[in-house]
Design an enzyme around this catalytic site. Structure first.
Site, mmCIF file in Angstrom:
data_model
loop_
_atom_site.group_PDB
_atom_site.id
_atom_site.type_symbol
_atom_site.label_atom_id
_atom_site.label_comp_id
_atom_site.label_asym_id
_atom_site.label_seq_id
_atom_site.Cartn_x
_atom_site.Cartn_y
_atom_site.Cartn_z
ATOM 1 N N TYR A 152 -0.496 11.677 -1.938
ATOM 2 C CA TYR A 152 -1.257 10.575 -2.527
ATOM 3 C C TYR A 152 -1.453 9.505 -1.469
ATOM 4 O O TYR A 152 -0.488 9.047 -0.854
ATOM 5 C CB TYR A 152 -0.495 9.980 -3.729
ATOM 6 C CG TYR A 152 -1.265 8.879 -4.430
ATOM 7 C CD1 TYR A 152 -2.436 9.169 -5.135
ATOM 8 C CD2 TYR A 152 -0.844 7.551 -4.378
ATOM 9 C CE1 TYR A 152 -3.149 8.157 -5.770
ATOM 10 C CE2 TYR A 152 -1.560 6.541 -5.020
ATOM 11 C CZ TYR A 152 -2.713 6.855 -5.715
ATOM 12 O OH TYR A 152 -3.432 5.860 -6.343
ATOM 13 N N ASP A 254 0.438 7.598 6.981
ATOM 14 C CA ASP A 254 0.446 6.765 5.784
ATOM 15 C C ASP A 254 1.905 6.399 5.523
ATOM 16 O O ASP A 254 2.663 7.156 4.937
ATOM 17 C CB ASP A 254 -0.157 7.535 4.599
ATOM 18 C CG ASP A 254 -0.068 6.728 3.305
ATOM 19 O OD1 ASP A 254 0.607 5.688 3.297
ATOM 20 O OD2 ASP A 254 -0.669 7.161 2.308
ATOM 21 N N LYS A 282 3.404 -1.855 0.144
ATOM 22 C CA LYS A 282 4.633 -1.907 -0.654
ATOM 23 C C LYS A 282 5.691 -2.845 -0.052
ATOM 24 O O LYS A 282 5.492 -4.038 -0.067
ATOM 25 C CB LYS A 282 5.180 -0.499 -0.870
ATOM 26 C CG LYS A 282 4.231 0.342 -1.764
ATOM 27 C CD LYS A 282 4.913 1.535 -2.350
ATOM 28 C CE LYS A 282 3.952 2.537 -2.966
ATOM 29 N NZ LYS A 282 3.810 2.483 -4.406
#
Ligand code: PMP
Length: 444
Positions: A152, A254, A282
């Site tokens: 994802y 990522d 995050k």
């Protein structure tokens, strides 16, 4: 499964106000939530407040939180330094859309931690990876992207391909299909995202040969944390980078989840790899919406003549930048890492001992500040291994731990726990006690 029914009934009994609010929310919001990931059965908890490692739901139940907002809160909830810094900034204005001196200070801190030369800020992981992919396409003049099955990278069209395809549509492991994971994704866009199996270098090479001179980048989550915990085998990441270089393709890490959480300098530091572009979000923002993407100066020079676009009203907003600076320079300091990694070892070992003693059909894997109990019979090396997960047992585990006052990890069997600077040995002990109590039910 009778045991699961008992656990679900107990959850419903404990959370009547959450159920009521959820049912009203469903009248005005699809599934009653603002993100598909929050729609859970029988209903999600509704949280009244959070502080440190604790959360309280609207029924007054207290939980020790090990989810930490899908890993975004390595600072824990409402860290006093962040509360103060963000409140002070709020007094000075939350949004200028005119530069603020602290942005470049934060950029320098990221450059100190990661092997990157230039940085731009954004608000979410999705934005960071979307802009990194555009930069890679602009820099190489090529259109195709290679990603790994099950990974994802955000909620936009290019990334929502080969996400979690149902087993019946998978086909041969050597040739994962470019299946869009949502309606509304134009076929020509989905076709430009090629999919390989994680840890399958030969598969990546096949794609690079077949689409020779048309692949702009390979994007990889260095540890696939959207497959529970799926570690790169041997020197997969370093060899992937070599392969990218051989074909003139950029490598994008990522690090939305791994960045600052498995080492101060994320997977780049942990695995000693220097990718072309790095995406962060995050935990760098201490709970405020903050993302960044960085890389080589030469690639970022594409912004200098305005030929390539990046922008946004909230990109690098004063609140998020302030929160990011405090998080990275005052909270996630070397001693904090040492402490968290020690606590995580304690939690992992404790869980392994419980799994062994109760003979549970599960594994316990972890890295850095993260870990997960995975109801699989062998390590997860790629998406197809992940599909072996016993999801019924996982549901019993997640809801059962909630019933015992522990949110054991992010909701979803593809998630994991995150320990924060505010977790204590006592929190770990409480997790282990709850898991030990629940284990006999999970074996049945
Ligand atoms: N990349 C990875 C690896 C992620 O785990 C996520 C979110 N879970 C994203 C990108 C997207 O981040 P966001 O939800 O902030 O858009």
């Amino acid at each position: 499964m009778e045991t699961l029914d008992l656990i679900v009934r107990e959850y419903i009994k404990r959370t009547p106000t959450s159920a009521q609010i959820h049912s009203e929310a469903q009248e005005v919001m699809p599934l009653g939530v603002s993100s598909n990931f929050r729609a859970i059965q029988p209903h999600p908890l509704h949280i009244a407040r959070a502080s440190g490692t604790r959360m309280w739901d609207v029924d007054g139940n207290e939980y020790i939180d090990f989810n930490m907002a899908f890993g975004a809160l390595m600072s824990g909830h409402a860290h006093p330094l962040l509360v103060r810094a963000v409140s002070e900034q709020m007094q000075k204005g939350s949004l200028y859309c005119i530069p603020k001196p602290e942005s470049s200070q934060l950029a320098r801190e990221l450059i100190r931690r990661f092997p990157i030369e230039m940085v731009r800020f954004a608000n979410s992981g999705s934005e960071a990876t979307m802009h990194a992919v555009r930069l890679a396409r602009a820099y190489t003049g090529r259109e195709y992207l290679i990603k790994f099955e099950g990974g994802y990278h955000g909620g936009y069209d290019t990334a929502l391909v080969g996400l979690k395809p149902p087993a019946r549509l998978l086909g041969h492991p050597a040739h994962p299909p470019s299946l869009p994971a949502s309606l509304g994704i134009p076929a020509p866009v989905a076709e430009r995202t090629l999919v390989a199996g994680f840890n399958d270098l030969a598969g990546v090479r096949r794609l690079l040969e077949r689409y020779h001179n048309r692949v702009a980048a390979v994007i990889v989550e260095p540890v696939m944390l959207n497959l529970g915990i799926c570690l790169p085998q041997d020197d997969f990441l370093a060899r992937l980078h070599e392969l990218c270089r051989e074909f003139g393709v950029l490598l994008i890490f990522d690090e939305v989840k791994t960045g600052v959480k498995i080492a101060p300098g994320g997977a780049c530091e942990y695995y000693g790899v220097r990718p072309d572009l790095v995406c962060l979000a995050k935990s760098i923002g201490g709970g405020l919406p903050l993302a960044a993407f960085g890389g080589r100066r030469e690639i970022f020079s594409l912004y200098n003549d305005f030929s390539t676009f990046h922008g946004g009203t909230y990109a690098g907003n004063p609140l998020s930048i302030r929160a990011g600076l405090v998080t990275l320079t005052q909270i996630l300091v070397p001693e904090a890492y040492a402490r968290i990694f020690d606590l995580n070892r304690m939690l992992l070992e404790g869980c392994r001992e419980i799994v062994r003693r109760h003979g549970l059909p599960a594994r316990v894997d972890g890295i850095g500040s993260m870990g997960a109990i995975l109801f699989v019979d062998r390590p997860i090396a790629n998406y197809r291994d992940f599909l072996r997960m016993d999801t019924t047992r996982w549901r019993g585990f997640w809801l059962g731990m909630n019933n015992l006052g522990i949110i054991p990890q992010g909701v979803g069997f593809d998630e994991q726990w995150t320990l924060s600077v505010q977790h204590t040995q006592e929190d770990i002990q409480r997790y282990l006690e709850a898991f030990d109590r629940l284990a006999p039910m999970l074996r049945s």
